[in-house]
Structures are given as C-alpha cells and as structure tokens.
Write an enzyme that holds these catalytic residues in place. Sequence first.
Site, PDB file in Angstrom:
ATOM      1  CG  HIS A 158      -0.216  -0.046   2.533  1.00 56.41           C
ATOM      2  ND1 HIS A 158       0.288  -1.228   3.052  1.00 56.41           N
ATOM      3  CD2 HIS A 158       0.097   0.914   3.442  1.00 56.41           C
ATOM      4  CE1 HIS A 158       0.863  -0.988   4.218  1.00 56.41           C
ATOM      5  NE2 HIS A 158       0.764   0.305   4.472  1.00 56.41           N
ATOM      6  NE  ARG A 203      11.599   1.869   4.166  1.00 56.72           N
ATOM      7  CZ  ARG A 203      12.318   1.344   5.163  1.00 56.72           C
ATOM      8  NH1 ARG A 203      13.110   0.307   4.919  1.00 56.72           N
ATOM      9  NH2 ARG A 203      12.260   1.856   6.369  1.00 56.72           N
TER      10      ARG A 203
END
Length: 247
Positions: A74, A93
């Site tokens: 997200h 990440r």
Amino acid sequence: MTCDADKVAGAIGSLVQRLNQDAAGATKLSSKEQLVLRLNEQYPNDVGVLSAFFLNQVKLQPGEAIYLAANEPHAYVAGELVECMATSDNVIRAGLTPKFRDTAVLCESLTYNMGVPEVLRGEVVHDHVRVYRPPFEEFEIQRIEVPAGETVTVPTNPGPLLLLVHQGTGSARATGAAVKHPALQQQVELHRGSIMFAPAATGLTFTASATGPLVIWAAACNAKVFAAPVAVPAVAEAGSEPQLIAA
C-alpha cells in the site's frame, strides 16, 4: 521488481512521455494515468510508479477508513490520515522510496490476492464516539468528538487506550483505580498533537474549549477480545457407526 534499473527508467520515461502528449491533446487521462504522472514527479523513474496499474486507487472521504491484512502492499498518496498498525518488527519497502528495498523478501511475502478493499464508515457506539473495527483482533480505532464548550464522559474501555488529539483544545480527566498511581496524571490539558495513554478500565471525561470542537483518535484493543465466549449447545444423537468428535 528485479528488472534492470535502466530498463525500468526507459519504460517509465516512454510511458510518461506518451501520457504527457495525450494530456496536451484532446485525450482525457484516466485517474490511474494521472496518478502515474504525479508519482513520477515525486519519484522519477522509480519502479513504484508502475504500481498505479496494479493497486486499487481508493479516495477516502472524511470519516472513512480501510483496513489491510499483513503483507498487503500500500502507499499513501496525499491527504491527512491516522494509521494504526499491529506490533511489527519489520517493514518491507516496495518502491516510491529512497530507502533500501529487499526485493527477494518482498516477493516472498506478498499475498498476491485480488479484490477491492472494504471501506469502513464506523459504528456509532455513543453520541460522541464512532468505532472503526476491522475483522482481525489486534486493534480498533475510536473517534471521539466533543462539541465546543461541552463536557462529555465517554464509555469506559475494558482495555488500554492510546489517544491522539487531532483538533481543538481542552482537557481530559481520568478516574478509576489504575490512575491513582502517583506516577499517573488524573487531569491534563489538551491541544492538537497531544498524546495520552490510559490504562485499562479508566474512565475518561473530556472538555472542549469554547473556540471549537475537540477531536480525538484512540487506538484500542479490538472489542472482540473482550466478548464473552458463545456457548455451543450439546446435541444428543445416536449413530450406527463409531464416531470421533473433536472441537
């Protein structure tokens, strides 16, 4: 994710050039195409720019929320929001960041599920309290709003609370056995950015100043944790064959 950085930059550059040409002409760009241009301005040639075509684009209105299960990618594009996350010792990440990206671990962790996220609009549990309760047990978020110049006592929560003042000024008063410890304050002044911790079963009363409403977000244990177990009635039956019944 594992493609050569120069190839990624070339693909994104060609895409951005085409979209800019379309935008300059008579072609109206889709919301995701507009997002690509926006992301590329912030993170030029980052592989995360292409995520605009793979992720759902959700525009939340004030008072709305979505929840994400573990290992769901997200990104927050714009706006002001409150985020609550279960205890974790790792953030993987994927892109849109200058920080380290562990691509191998990321690809192993992703769920690769498809679907549209459910938008929560909260459940009113009190005249001044709205609860956003996800389907997992780790937490829920409460929104408390006290009108200007008023004093409100909110329902006592069986678990602890972590509270953040989002808007307004005022004060909070705590009651209960837990706050009688000399190290804990029983009354505090509040302003935007104030953070408080309330032990389990602490009664809370808030007073908003006359200048405007007092808006507070509170992270709490999900109410499902405290729900009484549901008794399953026994069923008497006879079978013609031996049975093993396990629960």
